[in-house]
Design an enzyme around this catalytic site. Sequence first.
Site, PDB file in Angstrom:
ATOM      1  N   SER A 255       0.848  -1.181   0.000  1.00 65.67           N
ATOM      2  CA  SER A 255       0.000   0.000   0.000  1.00 65.67           C
ATOM      3  C   SER A 255       0.880   1.224   0.000  1.00 65.67           C
ATOM      4  CB  SER A 255      -0.893   0.017   1.229  1.00 65.67           C
ATOM      5  OG  SER A 255      -0.109   0.331   2.360  1.00 65.67           O
ATOM      6  N   LYS A 256       0.298   2.316  -0.416  1.00 66.56           N
ATOM      7  CA  LYS A 256       1.002   3.589  -0.452  1.00 66.56           C
ATOM      8  C   LYS A 256       1.457   3.944   0.962  1.00 66.56           C
ATOM      9  CE  LYS A 256       1.919   7.386  -2.656  1.00 66.56           C
ATOM     10  NZ  LYS A 256       1.409   8.713  -2.855  1.00 66.56           N
TER      11      LYS A 256
END
Length: 491
Positions: A255-256
């Site tokens: 994920s970012k």
Amino acid sequence: MEKVRTRYAPSPTGKMHVGNLRSALYEFLIAKHAGGEFMLRIEDTDQERFVEGATEIIYRTMEKAGLAHDEGPDKDGGYGPYVQSERMKTGIYMEYARQLVEKGEAYYCFCDKERLESLKTEIVEGKEIMMYDKHCLSLPKEEVEANLAAGKPFVIRQNIPREGTTTFHDELYGDITVENAELDDMILIKSDGYPTYNFANVVDDHTMHITHVVRGNEYLSSAPKYQRLYDAFGWESPVYIHLPLITDENHKKLSKRSGHASFEELLEQGFLPEAVVNFIALLGWSPEENREIFSLEELIRSFDYRRINKSPAVFDMVKLRWMNGEYLKAMEFEAFYAMAEPYLKQCITKDYDLRKIAAMVKTRIEVLPDIAGHVDFFEQMPEYDVSMYAHKKMKSTPESSLEVLQELLPRLEAQEDYSNDALYGLLCAYVEEKECKNGRVMWPIRTAVSGKQMTPGGATELMEVLGKEESLRRIREGIAKLEGECINVTE
Ligand code: GLU
């Protein structure tokens, strides 16, 4: 033998993440390894998810990553159009869907939203799934025709029997068999006339002569439905390779938030495209030889898709940084300098020889933004504590340092040649004279001119860059600092 043809088929829905790039890279490598063709197809049939500018990101990313396609929207190879919305206009999807309706493998469905919403839903893997109840399958032919003639909105659904099983083959997972009762009659043509991805990918892969399909294993659950479509048409399905998940260091989905950015964002963080590509190649594939650094050419030569692993691949930032550092070390100096110069200029405004500084940091950094932390002291001496002069291994103490600096100062003042070699000679002569350890002399000088424990070069390399005036200024400052402290100690 059939020519190997692969495709990267992104949907223009935003950034190109590491997982997307891995699919593209593996497709590219499979084709190139076999002397085949690699194609780019834009899957833009989901108009709701379409993001302006996303297609440009795809082109840019592919180019920067060195994954040149042989065919695509911008390069006709005789299998176009290469954009699904344009293919739709040729009527191809509707034509094939109608063929399936005629064979009884698909049917028109006129159910409205209210009816669909009233259908029972099931929770599968945390998601609410609606299984269509085949209501419209039993509509009399006349009613279907009347509805169509009246322009009633419709979709076309795949007709999957409730009984029996469907088996498909994946290169990594082997044969997978599922109960048909678990498969929904998925929509092939939507009410806006667009095909769904699920249908378009099958029609396109077949009509574009694709031999190998590489994609994320989130598509594994849909693969039996695709297989049924191939079988219904009497087409041979391509070789399927569903790639393992990529996780972060904590085995969570990338994920970012955990710092795992898109390809372009990784480049913005200072990673080199070649290093990122090399790193991504190893996310799920292990070469026969025990090595890690591969140029794209070498990857093409070595890539055997049978050596892709099923187990999740871990995106290890520490390893990516290390790998990037290896690429920087191996780089030609001029190319490195061209990239490093803006970073150097950001932190050094004084008239120092930036090329010399670049040569010093080249082997010491992992990513270009690391430069700042290595060279900041050139611009301005940091605040440092006199305890930094104490170094056991160097046999250096604040007191010995003070003595060394005081004794060397007049010699350094008299010295005209401030080249590294000349200065090094001067310091070595002093070491010999004193019959002491090298470190006892080098350490205090380096500390005085940098204020840092770690520097990208030795004492005299730093002085060469700083020049006579600035070096002397810093050494005098060091002496003053030590004098203050050593007097305190004796008091
Ligand atoms: N358009 C799909 C995506 O972007 C491609 C999946 C596939 O490769 O078949 O996820």
